[in-house]
Design a protein around this motif. Sequence first.
Motif, PDB file in Angstrom:
ATOM      1  N   HIS A 125      -5.373   7.921  -6.994  1.00 60.50           N
ATOM      2  CA  HIS A 125      -4.454   6.816  -7.286  1.00 60.50           C
ATOM      3  C   HIS A 125      -5.055   5.447  -6.966  1.00 60.50           C
ATOM      4  N   TRP A 126      -6.094   5.408  -6.133  1.00 59.32           N
ATOM      5  CA  TRP A 126      -6.674   4.127  -5.736  1.00 59.32           C
ATOM      6  C   TRP A 126      -8.042   3.879  -6.362  1.00 59.32           C
TER       7      TRP A 126
ATOM      8  N   SER B 187       2.105   1.907  -3.367  1.00 61.27           N
ATOM      9  CA  SER B 187       1.071   2.281  -4.335  1.00 61.27           C
ATOM     10  C   SER B 187       0.666   3.743  -4.247  1.00 61.27           C
ATOM     11  N   ALA B 188       1.129   4.459  -3.222  1.00 61.06           N
ATOM     12  CA  ALA B 188       0.546   5.761  -2.865  1.00 61.06           C
ATOM     13  C   ALA B 188       1.238   6.948  -3.520  1.00 61.06           C
TER      14      ALA B 188
ATOM     15  N   LEU C  36      -8.126  -2.732   2.404  1.00 63.64           N
ATOM     16  CA  LEU C  36      -7.269  -2.977   1.249  1.00 63.64           C
ATOM     17  C   LEU C  36      -7.183  -4.470   0.959  1.00 63.64           C
TER      18      LEU C  36
ATOM     19  N   LEU D 195      -4.954  10.222  -2.821  1.00 58.04           N
ATOM     20  CA  LEU D 195      -5.117   8.768  -2.673  1.00 58.04           C
ATOM     21  C   LEU D 195      -6.353   8.264  -3.417  1.00 58.04           C
TER      22      LEU D 195
ATOM     23  N   SER E  39      -7.783  -1.423  -3.821  1.00 60.91           N
ATOM     24  CA  SER E  39      -8.135  -0.571  -2.679  1.00 60.91           C
ATOM     25  C   SER E  39      -9.361  -1.053  -1.920  1.00 60.91           C
TER      26      SER E  39
ATOM     27  N   VAL F  65     -11.503   3.472  -0.859  1.00 61.34           N
ATOM     28  CA  VAL F  65     -11.837   4.708  -1.582  1.00 61.34           C
ATOM     29  C   VAL F  65     -13.134   5.300  -1.047  1.00 61.34           C
TER      30      VAL F  65
ATOM     31  N   ALA G  91       0.833  -1.207   0.000  1.00 62.64           N
ATOM     32  CA  ALA G  91       0.000   0.000   0.000  1.00 62.64           C
ATOM     33  C   ALA G  91       0.865   1.252   0.000  1.00 62.64           C
TER      34      ALA G  91
ATOM     35  N   LEU H  75      -4.791  -2.536  -9.017  1.00 61.78           N
ATOM     36  CA  LEU H  75      -3.931  -1.396  -9.292  1.00 61.78           C
ATOM     37  C   LEU H  75      -2.490  -1.812  -9.567  1.00 61.78           C
TER      38      LEU H  75
END
Length: 498
Positions: free
Chosen positions: A309-310, A199-200, A224, A306, A265, A269, A196, A235
């Motif tokens: 991106h998620w 991924s951020a 997650l 976030l 995610s 989200v 995670a 992702l």
Amino acid sequence: MPKFHPDRTVLVLTEHRDLQRVLTELTAMTPEAGLREAADWIETLPPTDSDGIADTLNALASLSECVQPHLRQITASFVAASLARNLGRHALWRLARRYADMLAGRYAELLQILEELASPPAGLLTEVVVRLMRVCCVAQKLDALHYTPCEPAHWALLGRAWRLAEAHGVGKRPVRIRINRPTETTFETEYLRSVALASAALEELDEAQIDQTARLIHYVLPSLRLDPHPNSTALLWINPAQGTAPASMTRLPDTPPSGALYFGSGGAVATLTEMEKLMREGMIPTAIGLEGQGAALRFPPLLRHLIRHWSGQAPVRRHRRYPLTGKIRVLNGVEALTDQLGGEVSPQVALWDQIDASMQGVGAEVPSTEAANLLVGTMLGLHSEEGDHWIVGVLRRLSRQKSGTTRIGIELLSWRPLSARADDGVRQTRVLLLDPLHQGGKVRLALPIAVFRSEAPLFLIAGSRTIKLGSPALVERGLDYEIRSYVVGAGTEDQGEH
């Protein structure tokens, strides 16, 4: 040799009495001294054999628990010093990073011993891999705070732990790693935390937001997902047993490798979206621990970051970048740029190497020593060798390279900024006009944070004329600037391109 214990051989930390004495003294020390002393103790622990794993593990866990408040305080001090552009912050970072290195190294030694056993005790194995995973996440966060890319060695070490945990079926086995807290975790949960973090897009955030992201990930971690089957919302993908870093789904082979897992995610989200809505209504979530007004101001942009991106589709560049080399002159900060354009002073100008450009961005490379005082979210003034005027941009991305340079990504905001004086009836200051003035239209103004009242109209002072701007709206808040949108008052003459 620290003055704390002139002869470390006098105390043996695997003995309860000696360990308790050291822990008591560490607790009473300042954060810097305590963390430094803890790292020294970890470094000088004697080698361990298979019979001593439990004792060494107890000593490491106790030291880690004892200095956890020290580590939190040093991290907070580093973030505060970064926002204040205090170069002394790098000493704090090195101290915290050395502690994490020492602790991870000793857990890795225990891991190696367990790898050599045919049937390692499940309890010991679980605790070693979980604690190793947790301190590796600490190191990962510290590297992100320093804008240092996560090293392949990080994922290789986690791969070793993953293979051993899976081979002996302890990946999902719960363990309590905080002595005085009932909360349990698992190795797979901690591995998910690391993915995670990866991924951020932490390189696009300022240090305070990076620190907040780590806390936010902890909050949404149960939502997650790291699933064995790909889906439309995946992702990233990763093959933990191979010990390689997570990769974008666009780089997934046509035939996915055996053992690949897919990061998504899940319900995070929706949680972040609701949190962002609450903050727009003036309610600050208490679960994340936002201290101070500044932290609360930077949190909504982090939530939007976030969410973007998620949300199941990775952000893509709107405009293609092209190699474009040359030198660019750079001014750091909104006040330096307004002064330069206003002709009041001659600010210090840096000289950077441009490496590429697009319609809305510029890539540059600077020596890391020169970049030590740069912060993501800072407004910059840029002037190319061939150009005849300054342009305005914001530092959006920063990454330190092994070569000793730092890569910078800059979003361009205005090609023809102007410096002008503005007054809200209480205070007058210089601002940047990012757009031309047109009667009845909107204009963006860049100005230092919290200079003008948020709801008050402004009066631009242009020579002998005064131009009223109304209906203010906040567009963006960076580290040293605000961008507000105003409506040019009725009856104002069209100013065209100034």
